[in-house]
Design a protein around this motif. Structure first.
Motif, PDB file in Angstrom:
ATOM      1  N   LYS A 227       0.858  -1.175   0.000  1.00 55.13           N
ATOM      2  CA  LYS A 227       0.000   0.000   0.000  1.00 55.13           C
ATOM      3  C   LYS A 227       0.895   1.227   0.000  1.00 55.13           C
ATOM      4  O   LYS A 227       1.809   1.338   0.827  1.00 55.13           O
ATOM      5  CB  LYS A 227      -0.901   0.027   1.238  1.00 55.13           C
ATOM      6  N   LYS A 228       0.639   2.134  -0.922  1.00 51.32           N
ATOM      7  CA  LYS A 228       1.464   3.334  -0.990  1.00 51.32           C
ATOM      8  C   LYS A 228       1.156   4.277   0.166  1.00 51.32           C
ATOM      9  O   LYS A 228       0.001   4.443   0.548  1.00 51.32           O
ATOM     10  CB  LYS A 228       1.239   4.051  -2.323  1.00 51.32           C
ATOM     11  N   VAL A 229       2.199   4.877   0.706  1.00 50.89           N
ATOM     12  CA  VAL A 229       2.072   5.915   1.720  1.00 50.89           C
ATOM     13  C   VAL A 229       2.940   7.085   1.278  1.00 50.89           C
ATOM     14  O   VAL A 229       3.703   6.976   0.317  1.00 50.89           O
ATOM     15  CB  VAL A 229       2.508   5.415   3.116  1.00 50.89           C
TER      16      VAL A 229
ATOM     17  N   THR B  42      -6.964   3.706  14.238  1.00 54.48           N
ATOM     18  CA  THR B  42      -5.798   4.538  13.945  1.00 54.48           C
ATOM     19  C   THR B  42      -4.831   4.449  15.116  1.00 54.48           C
ATOM     20  O   THR B  42      -5.201   4.020  16.219  1.00 54.48           O
ATOM     21  CB  THR B  42      -6.204   5.997  13.727  1.00 54.48           C
ATOM     22  N   CYS B  43      -3.608   4.871  14.898  1.00 55.43           N
ATOM     23  CA  CYS B  43      -2.640   4.877  16.000  1.00 55.43           C
ATOM     24  C   CYS B  43      -3.098   5.785  17.139  1.00 55.43           C
ATOM     25  O   CYS B  43      -2.810   5.518  18.303  1.00 55.43           O
ATOM     26  CB  CYS B  43      -1.262   5.313  15.480  1.00 55.43           C
TER      27      CYS B  43
ATOM     28  N   PHE C   9      -1.037   3.308   8.847  1.00 55.88           N
ATOM     29  CA  PHE C   9      -2.411   2.829   8.713  1.00 55.88           C
ATOM     30  C   PHE C   9      -3.030   2.375  10.023  1.00 55.88           C
ATOM     31  O   PHE C   9      -4.229   2.073  10.069  1.00 55.88           O
ATOM     32  CB  PHE C   9      -2.466   1.673   7.704  1.00 55.88           C
ATOM     33  N   GLY C  10      -2.257   2.303  11.091  1.00 61.84           N
ATOM     34  CA  GLY C  10      -2.782   1.819  12.353  1.00 61.84           C
ATOM     35  C   GLY C  10      -3.033   0.325  12.313  1.00 61.84           C
ATOM     36  O   GLY C  10      -2.349  -0.424  11.605  1.00 61.84           O
TER      37      GLY C  10
ATOM     38  N   GLY D 293       2.824  -3.656   8.527  1.00 62.12           N
ATOM     39  CA  GLY D 293       2.028  -4.310   7.505  1.00 62.12           C
ATOM     40  C   GLY D 293       0.650  -3.692   7.477  1.00 62.12           C
ATOM     41  O   GLY D 293       0.272  -2.942   8.377  1.00 62.12           O
ATOM     42  N   VAL D 294      -0.085  -4.029   6.429  1.00 64.63           N
ATOM     43  CA  VAL D 294      -1.439  -3.501   6.300  1.00 64.63           C
ATOM     44  C   VAL D 294      -2.328  -4.595   5.720  1.00 64.63           C
ATOM     45  O   VAL D 294      -1.906  -5.379   4.879  1.00 64.63           O
ATOM     46  CB  VAL D 294      -1.459  -2.231   5.405  1.00 64.63           C
TER      47      VAL D 294
END
Length: 256
Positions: free
Chosen positions: A55-57, A225-226, A183-184, A217-218
């Motif tokens: 997943k792009k961040v 969320t964090c 992404f938490g 990871g996601v």
């Protein structure tokens, strides 16, 4: 040295390897390592994200983890690590409190690790956790009902949700399939993740016990969320940069 600018397949293979080894990549670092532009790396990450690899961040990407499999298979994975994490989580429970224990193999180990001296109310949506709690003489157990979802091992339907919304918790031990600073906490089953969100809304403190191979990871669906996570319990071998990143999100990180 291989001219990565001329060989996109080899370039993407190397990015795949780094993602699987480290869980995340940073565009500027990959560009320097391969002698290509950041634009080229971003294009590679876009292609890999379409394959479901990552997943792009902002500035890079995070590894997208595969489905963790059935509850039965998860129970026999990382037993030693889950035992240590479960024991540490169990030590956070206080007498007189009302606790939610989410379905999951690590939380099951926690339920099996509780001291017989503890006196508190435990609420769970997982039959195997409720059964483990029955062995403790001083714990009041509330089992949330309804249809059991076999993959998660817990009830997550309307009946369980209605019951859950009527209880306020001091602490909630929430399970998840993947965790990252960006992404938490995330999971693979939509209904299970939505159920966890409701439990989080009902508690004063969110605690996540998770093994380090799930970080960073996601997975497909958001759980928390964090900002919503108060305490993270994980093995000591967690990457130092990730440790610092979670601290920067105001998460208390307890290592074992």
């Amino acid at each position: 040295m291989l001219d990565y600018a001329k060989f996109p397949n080899q370039r993407q293979d190397l990015i795949r390897k780094i993602l699987h080894d480290q869980g995340r990549v940073v565009c500027i670092e990959l560009a320097k390592q391969m002698g290509v532009s950041e634009h080229t790396i971003r294009r590679d990450l876009h292609e890999l994200s379409k394959e479901g690899i990552c997943k792009k961040v902002y500035g890079g990407a995070v590894l997208q983890l595969p489905d963790a499999g059935s509850l039965a298979s998860r129970k026999v994975q990382k037993i030693s690590e889950k035992s240590m994490i479960g024991q540490k989580c169990a030590s956070l429970i206080e007498n007189g409190s009302c606790i939610f224990i989410d379905a999951g193999s690590t939380n099951l180990v926690m339920a099996m690790s509780l001291s017989d001296e503890l006196t508190f109310t435990a609420v769970t949506n997982a039959p195997d956790i409720a059964a483990a709690l029955l062995k403790h003489p001083n714990i009041e157990i509330i089992m949330l009902g309804g249809r059991i979802q076999k993959d998660s091992g817990g009830s997550v339907g309307n009946t369980a949700i209605k019951q859950l919304k009527n209880i306020m918790f001091d602490k909630a031990f929430i399970g998840g399939c993947a965790l990252s600073p960006e992404f938490g906490l995330t999971g693979f089953n939509f209904d299970d993740c939505e159920f966890k969100k409701i439990a989080i809304a009902q508690t004063s403190q969110v605690i996540v016990g998770i093994t380090s191979e799930k970080i960073p990871g996601v997975a497909k669906f958001s759980v928390a969320t964090c900002e919503e996570i108060d305490i993270l319990v994980v093995e000591e071998k967690i990457n130092k940069d990730l440790y610092s990143a979670f601290l920067n999100e105001d998460i208390t990180v307890l290592t074992i």
